[in-house]
Design a protein around this motif. Structure first.
Motif, short mmCIF file in Angstrom:
data_model
loop_
_atom_site.label_atom_id
_atom_site.label_comp_id
_atom_site.label_asym_id
_atom_site.label_seq_id
_atom_site.Cartn_x
_atom_site.Cartn_y
_atom_site.Cartn_z
N UNK A 242 -3.92 -0.41 6.09
CA UNK A 242 -3.54 -0.79 4.80
C UNK A 242 -4.87 -1.39 3.94
N UNK A 243 -5.85 -2.01 4.80
CA UNK A 243 -7.11 -2.31 3.92
C UNK A 243 -7.61 -1.05 3.20
N UNK A 244 -7.70 0.05 3.92
CA UNK A 244 -8.41 1.27 3.43
C UNK A 244 -7.60 1.87 2.30
N UNK A 245 -6.28 1.83 2.53
CA UNK A 245 -5.38 2.30 1.39
C UNK A 245 -5.55 1.44 0.13
N UNK A 246 -5.36 0.24 0.19
CA UNK A 246 -5.42 -0.85 -0.87
C UNK A 246 -6.73 -0.72 -1.51
N UNK A 247 -7.86 -0.56 -0.87
CA UNK A 247 -9.31 -0.48 -1.48
C UNK A 247 -9.32 0.88 -2.22
N UNK B 82 -4.59 -8.69 -2.93
CA UNK B 82 -4.62 -7.55 -1.90
C UNK B 82 -5.32 -7.72 -0.77
N UNK B 83 -5.96 -8.91 -0.78
CA UNK B 83 -6.88 -9.56 0.54
C UNK B 83 -8.19 -8.61 0.58
N UNK B 84 -8.64 -8.13 -0.59
CA UNK B 84 -10.04 -7.35 -0.72
C UNK B 84 -10.91 -8.21 -1.21
N UNK B 85 -12.40 -7.82 -0.71
CA UNK B 85 -13.48 -8.38 -1.56
C UNK B 85 -13.57 -8.48 -2.81
N UNK B 86 -14.07 -9.46 -3.48
CA UNK B 86 -14.15 -9.33 -4.95
C UNK B 86 -15.63 -9.99 -5.30
N UNK B 87 -16.58 -9.59 -4.53
CA UNK B 87 -17.90 -10.14 -4.88
C UNK B 87 -19.02 -9.23 -4.12
N UNK C 86 -4.66 14.47 1.46
CA UNK C 86 -5.35 12.87 1.27
C UNK C 86 -4.49 11.85 1.99
N UNK C 87 -5.12 10.74 2.45
CA UNK C 87 -4.41 9.78 3.03
C UNK C 87 -5.04 8.65 2.54
N UNK C 88 -5.57 8.81 1.22
CA UNK C 88 -6.12 7.50 0.28
C UNK C 88 -5.70 7.83 -1.11
N UNK C 89 -6.16 6.85 -1.83
CA UNK C 89 -5.80 6.98 -3.33
C UNK C 89 -6.70 7.11 -4.35
N UNK D 209 2.81 -2.56 -0.67
CA UNK D 209 2.03 -2.11 0.64
C UNK D 209 1.52 -3.20 1.31
N UNK D 210 1.01 -3.92 0.65
CA UNK D 210 0.27 -5.21 1.05
C UNK D 210 1.39 -6.10 1.79
#
Length: 438
Positions: free
Chosen positions: A199-204, A370-375, A152-155, A254-255
């Motif tokens: 980073x965005x893929x990992x954090x999401x 984390x710089x991710x969408x929240x809506x 895996x390369x994601x969480x 990571x962010x």
């Protein structure tokens, strides 16, 4: 960073899957291909992005002439058409080992494809008879016989379960496939490899695992009415708290420094802990149920948790105000966020307060940090889609195990308006009760 392999089963009482960590992913794959599985015909599913890198070249070189087929990419939320194409290739190549190199959609595709191939399901109609909603006769089901190795390369954590989701785009419904035989046999963790994941893929995807921990810790598994043994509840709580306690600072690190392999390693081990808790029978709730149905609308797998978890937590707190245990469980999780100084500092910088902020507020602030969408607006889902989304969500198994009972699609619609983010007034009415706009 460790250099020797640590090879072990992560779940007590279960011989499968095993984890390999310490060796580079290509070395570990070849070792277990030869020594553990004695495989000679390896089929590989690789993400499109990784297929263009040296990491793919390294794995190809390691497997060499044992590689009998390669699938380049699987679309998000695993369309049935992709599953069927892979199933046909597994059958035609007579593959004796299936390896995935990439993120969560590849894992689900591997599980369902191998299951479909084992059962001779090579059309949409035949596949439709295998998913959990079709209630297949267990006596008629054939077990998957091709071992699955996931790198895996994601969480997201799907590597650790015998469940998978795949989407029937004829109905735009994501369906669950379940069977003890479809879980991967080996998960290879390589933090250095994962520093190449954007980073965005990992954090999401990390927020997906945060969702596992948060919905798990606040679930009906821990309600006064739960029939789960006290010992099992304590064990599950310990594992989920460990997972959340590792994830929250790991994702923040990571962010701030995407090249830090230790932060990625801590997050990978956090997922193992979270899955250990879920393995004990902890159910999910409405965030997962609605999230499953956001996928067919084009929302990324981890982003579904980013936009739905805060709203679901708020709805549960408001609608379950007569249920003291709901508030108690949310308070327990709040304590984890505020108890980790780097996380607490980030929350304070986002205007959160230890006395006034609810768990939903804190989770939303963390997502923003984390710089991710929240809506829903930020991920392109508008109110005109809410009715169908709510209808499909009511068909998801996790809706029935939400901490506060959800019995109508109108209640889901209330939650969706709370997550809308479009600046329009929310649906009128008491929390959990449909208002006149429903």
């Amino acid at each position: 960073m460790p250099t020797a392999e640590n090879y072990y089963p992560p779940f007590d009482g279960h011989s499968s899957p095993h984890i390999s960590i310490g060796l580079s992913f290509d070395q570990a794959t070849l070792k277990h291909c030869l020594e553990t599985y004695g495989a000679n015909r390896v089929y590989l599913i690789v993400s499109t992005s990784i297929s263009k890198t040296d990491n793919f070249t390294k794995l190809q070189a390691a497997l060499n002439d044992k590689l009998v087929g390669v699938r380049y990419g699987v679309r998000q939320h695993v369309p049935w058409t992709d599953v069927l194409e892979i199933a046909k290739e597994l059958h035609s190549t007579k593959a004796d080992l299936l390896v995935t190199l990439g993120a969560g959609s590849l894992t689900d595709a591997a599980k369902v494809s191998a299951f479909a191939a084992a059962n001779g399901a090579f059309t949409e109609d035949s596949l439709s008879k295998l998913h959990a909603g079709a209630k297949p006769d267990p006596a008629s089901i054939k077990a998957n016989h091709v071992p699955i190795v996931c790198i895996p390369t994601s969480l997201s954590g799907g590597e650790y379960t015998p469940f998978a989701g795949a989407t029937d785009f004829r109905t735009h419904q994501k369906c669950s496939f379940q069977h003890p035989s479809i879980g991967p046999s080996l998960i290879i963790l390589d933090p250095a490899l994962c520093t190449t994941t954007p980073a965005k893929v990992w954090l999401a995807s990390g927020m997906r695992s945060v969702d596992h921990c948060v919905e798990g810790l606040t679930s009906v598994f821990f309600s006064p009415q739960s029939d789960a043994p006290a010992e099992k509840r304590q064990e599950a709580e310990k594992a989920l708290l460990e997972g959340l306690g590792r994830l929250l600072p790991g994702l923040l690190s990571t962010r701030r420094d995407p090249s830090d392999p230790e932060a990625r390693r801590q997050s990978q081990l956090a997922v193992v802990a979270a899955m250990r808790g879920m393995k004990l029978g902890v159910p999910m709730g409405a965030s997962h149920a609605i999230g499953h149905q956001l996928g067919p609308l084009g929302v990324g797998h981890g982003e579904t948790s980013c936009v739905m978890l805060p709203a679901v937590l708020r709805w549960n707190l408001d609608s379950g105000r007569q249920e003291g245990w709901v508030r108690e469980r949310q308070s327990l999780v709040l304590g984890v966020f505020w108890g980790i100084e780097p996380v607490a500092s980030a929350l304070r910088n986002r205007g959160q307060d230890t006395e006034m902020s609810s768990l939903g507020d804190v989770v939303e602030a963390y997502v923003r940090e984390l710089g991710l969408p929240a809506s829903l607006k930020e991920v392109g889902v508008g109110r005109e889609q809410f009715a169908k989304l709510a209808e499909n969500s009511m068909k998801d198994a996790w809706i029935r195990t939400n901490p506060v009972q959800i019995t109508t699609s109108q209640e889901v619609n209330v939650i969706l308006t709370m997550a809308a983010g479009d600046g329009l007034p929310p649906i009128q009415g008491q929390p959990g009760k449909p208002g006149p706009e429903s």
